[in-house]
Design a protein around this motif. Sequence first.
Motif, short mmCIF file in Angstrom:
data_model
loop_
_atom_site.label_atom_id
_atom_site.label_comp_id
_atom_site.label_asym_id
_atom_site.label_seq_id
_atom_site.Cartn_x
_atom_site.Cartn_y
_atom_site.Cartn_z
N LYS A 1 0.69 -1.09 0.03
CA LYS A 1 0.00 0.13 -0.02
C LYS A 1 0.74 1.22 0.10
O LYS A 1 1.81 1.30 0.84
CB LYS A 1 -0.94 -0.10 1.39
N THR A 2 0.75 2.22 -0.84
CA THR A 2 1.40 3.39 -0.95
C THR A 2 0.79 4.61 -0.68
O THR A 2 -0.49 4.78 -1.07
CB THR A 2 1.85 3.68 -2.45
N MET A 3 1.19 5.35 0.50
CA MET A 3 0.36 6.30 1.17
C MET A 3 1.19 7.74 0.75
O MET A 3 2.34 7.56 1.18
CB MET A 3 0.06 6.13 2.47
N ILE A 4 0.34 8.49 0.00
CA ILE A 4 1.10 9.79 -0.11
C ILE A 4 0.99 10.77 0.83
O ILE A 4 -0.25 11.17 1.56
CB ILE A 4 0.74 10.63 -1.40
N VAL A 5 2.16 11.27 1.83
CA VAL A 5 2.03 11.88 2.99
C VAL A 5 2.67 13.46 2.76
O VAL A 5 3.49 13.37 2.31
CB VAL A 5 2.53 11.20 4.09
N ALA B 1 -2.04 13.41 2.33
CA ALA B 1 -1.97 14.34 1.03
C ALA B 1 -3.43 14.28 0.51
O ALA B 1 -3.88 13.10 0.49
CB ALA B 1 -1.10 14.06 0.15
N GLY B 2 -3.77 15.38 0.02
CA GLY B 2 -5.34 15.55 -0.64
C GLY B 2 -5.13 14.87 -1.95
O GLY B 2 -4.12 14.40 -2.51
N ASP B 3 -6.46 14.63 -2.56
CA ASP B 3 -6.28 13.79 -3.72
C ASP B 3 -5.70 14.64 -4.91
O ASP B 3 -4.78 13.76 -5.73
CB ASP B 3 -7.92 13.93 -4.17
N ALA B 4 -5.86 15.92 -5.00
CA ALA B 4 -5.11 16.68 -6.01
C ALA B 4 -3.52 16.39 -5.76
O ALA B 4 -2.72 16.30 -6.64
CB ALA B 4 -5.17 18.13 -5.99
N ALA B 5 -2.99 16.54 -4.51
CA ALA B 5 -1.75 16.15 -4.24
C ALA B 5 -1.16 14.95 -4.80
O ALA B 5 -0.08 14.59 -5.19
CB ALA B 5 -1.16 16.57 -2.96
N VAL B 6 -2.07 13.96 -4.46
CA VAL B 6 -1.71 12.60 -4.78
C VAL B 6 -1.65 12.27 -6.33
O VAL B 6 -0.70 11.69 -6.68
CB VAL B 6 -2.85 11.52 -4.25
N THR B 7 -2.52 12.61 -7.01
CA THR B 7 -2.48 12.78 -8.36
C THR B 7 -1.15 13.55 -9.11
O THR B 7 -0.72 13.01 -10.09
CB THR B 7 -3.87 13.42 -9.19
N ALA B 8 -0.96 14.55 -8.48
CA ALA B 8 0.27 15.15 -9.11
C ALA B 8 1.52 14.57 -8.68
O ALA B 8 2.33 14.53 -9.67
CB ALA B 8 0.30 16.75 -8.37
N ALA B 9 1.57 13.83 -7.58
CA ALA B 9 2.73 13.23 -7.23
C ALA B 9 2.77 11.70 -8.10
O ALA B 9 4.04 11.19 -8.32
CB ALA B 9 2.65 12.88 -5.69
N THR B 10 1.76 11.10 -8.26
CA THR B 10 1.85 9.90 -8.98
C THR B 10 1.44 9.72 -10.22
O THR B 10 1.63 8.73 -10.99
CB THR B 10 0.67 8.98 -7.96
N GLY B 11 0.68 10.87 -10.74
CA GLY B 11 0.17 10.78 -12.31
C GLY B 11 -1.14 9.78 -12.46
O GLY B 11 -1.61 9.63 -13.27
N ALA B 12 -1.66 9.46 -11.13
CA ALA B 12 -2.75 8.49 -11.13
C ALA B 12 -3.92 9.11 -10.35
O ALA B 12 -3.56 9.69 -9.26
CB ALA B 12 -2.39 7.13 -11.01
N PRO B 13 -5.20 8.53 -10.46
CA PRO B 13 -6.27 8.94 -9.41
C PRO B 13 -6.01 8.20 -7.87
O PRO B 13 -5.03 7.24 -7.77
CB PRO B 13 -7.52 8.40 -9.79
N VAL B 14 -6.60 8.55 -6.92
CA VAL B 14 -6.24 7.90 -5.64
C VAL B 14 -6.77 6.43 -5.95
O VAL B 14 -7.69 6.19 -6.59
CB VAL B 14 -7.18 8.56 -4.63
N GLY B 15 -5.90 5.42 -5.22
CA GLY B 15 -6.22 4.08 -5.44
C GLY B 15 -5.33 3.30 -6.11
O GLY B 15 -5.34 2.23 -6.40
N PHE B 16 -4.36 4.08 -6.95
CA PHE B 16 -3.57 3.53 -7.95
C PHE B 16 -2.14 3.87 -7.69
O PHE B 16 -1.45 3.48 -8.74
CB PHE B 16 -4.06 3.77 -9.44
N ALA B 17 -1.71 4.39 -6.58
CA ALA B 17 -0.35 4.78 -6.17
C ALA B 17 0.57 3.55 -6.16
O ALA B 17 0.11 2.74 -5.72
CB ALA B 17 -0.46 5.73 -5.03
#
Length: 375
Positions: free
Chosen positions: A84-88, A122-138
Motif C-alpha cells: 500500500k502506497t500512502m502519499i503523506v 495528502a489530498g487527492d490533488a496532491a496524490v494525483t500530482a505526485a503519482t500521475g494517477a487517481p487515488v487508489g492506484f499509487a
Amino acid sequence: LGVRFERVAERDGARWMVPDLTDDVTAAWCERCAEGVLAEQAPVTHLGRPAAPTEGWRAVETPDQRSVEDVAAFLGRTPADLLKTMIVDADGALVAALVPGDRELSLTKLAGVLGARELRLAGDAAVTAATGAPVGFAGPVGLTIPIVADRAFTAGTAWITGGNARDVHFVDVSPGRDFAATHVGDLTAFGDGDPCPICGAPRHLRAGTEIVAITRHGAAPAERAGLAVDAAGGGQAQVAIAHVRVRLGRLLGAIAEARISDAGFVWPVAAAPWDVAVISLGSSGDATSAAAEEVVAGLRARGLATLFDDRDLRPGQKLGDAEVMGHPIVAVVGRRGLERGTVELRRRLRGDVIEVALAEVADAVLAARDAGEGA
C-alpha cells in the motif's frame, strides 16, 4: 495504596499507568512478559514473503478496482500480498510511505523515522500530482518523490502495487530491484494480537490512566544552555536532563476507585488526609463537647493529624460524612461512652468498632495507624 501500576515503555522514556481506569494511555501489553509499550510506538513483526521471480514485474489491468480488498479479490490474492502506497505531507514536502496492504500506516512511527514535526495524508490533488494517477492506484515504481518503506519490504520479496495509472496494478514488484527507498523503518500501526517481539506471545491493547511519566532528553539541552557540573575527579561532567511528571490528582482518583468496597470508601493510611477524625456527639459547651476537645488536644499532642467535627448537626449526618470522606479511623465521643469512661473507635476497613479508655485513645489510634488498620 491498593493500586496496581503497570510500566509502559516509550521511545524516550516510560510511563506508569493504572490499567482499566480511563483510556488516556493505550499500551500494547504482553501478559507473558508482564510488560507493555505505548501502542502507537509498538514494534510490529512481519511474516516472511515469497521471493520475486527473476523476470521482473508485470502490469495487469484492474478496472474500477480501487481498494486493497477489491484488488486482492480481483487478482485472487489476499490483502497481505499488496503493498500500500500512502502519499503523506511531511513538514510541507510529499513522501510516499509504504506498508503491507492488510495493515495501517502509523503516522507517529513515520514521524520518528523522518524526524518530522507535522504529518498529514495528502489530498487527492496532491496524490494525483505526485503519482500521475487517481487515488487508489499509487505505487512506488517510477515515483520521483522520496520513498519511506516499512521494514517488511525486504529485498527479493514479491508484492502487488499500484501502477500509477488508472485501472492498472503491477504484480511481482520487488524492493531494491524495482524501486529504492530513501528510508526504511517500522511504519506499521500495532494491531491487537500482534506477537510480542521478545517472547512471541500475542499482545493486546490495554488502556489505562497515566500516573507517572519520565521523558529523557539526554545531554543536548544542557549543552545548548552551557550547563555542566563539577566532576568528583576534577574538571566538568555532562548533565543529562529528564522530565518527570507525576499526576497527583489522577493518583488520588485511582486510589479512590480501588478503595471502594462494601464498607464504603476508605483511604489507605498512607494517603489519608488525616490520621483520625474525631466526632463529638454533644452540643456546644456541654460535657461531651468538652471531653471531645480534650481528646483532640491529646491526639494532636502526639503528632496525629486530626479532623475535629464539632458541627451542630445530628449524629447520623456526622457519621455519614465521615464515611463519605473516607476516614480510615474515626473516634466517636458520646454521652453514653463517657459515662463508662470510653470513646468509640471505628476501624473502617476492618469493619469493627472497639471501646477505648479516654486515657488510651491516642495510643489506640497510633497502634491502628501503624498497623495499617484502614490501609
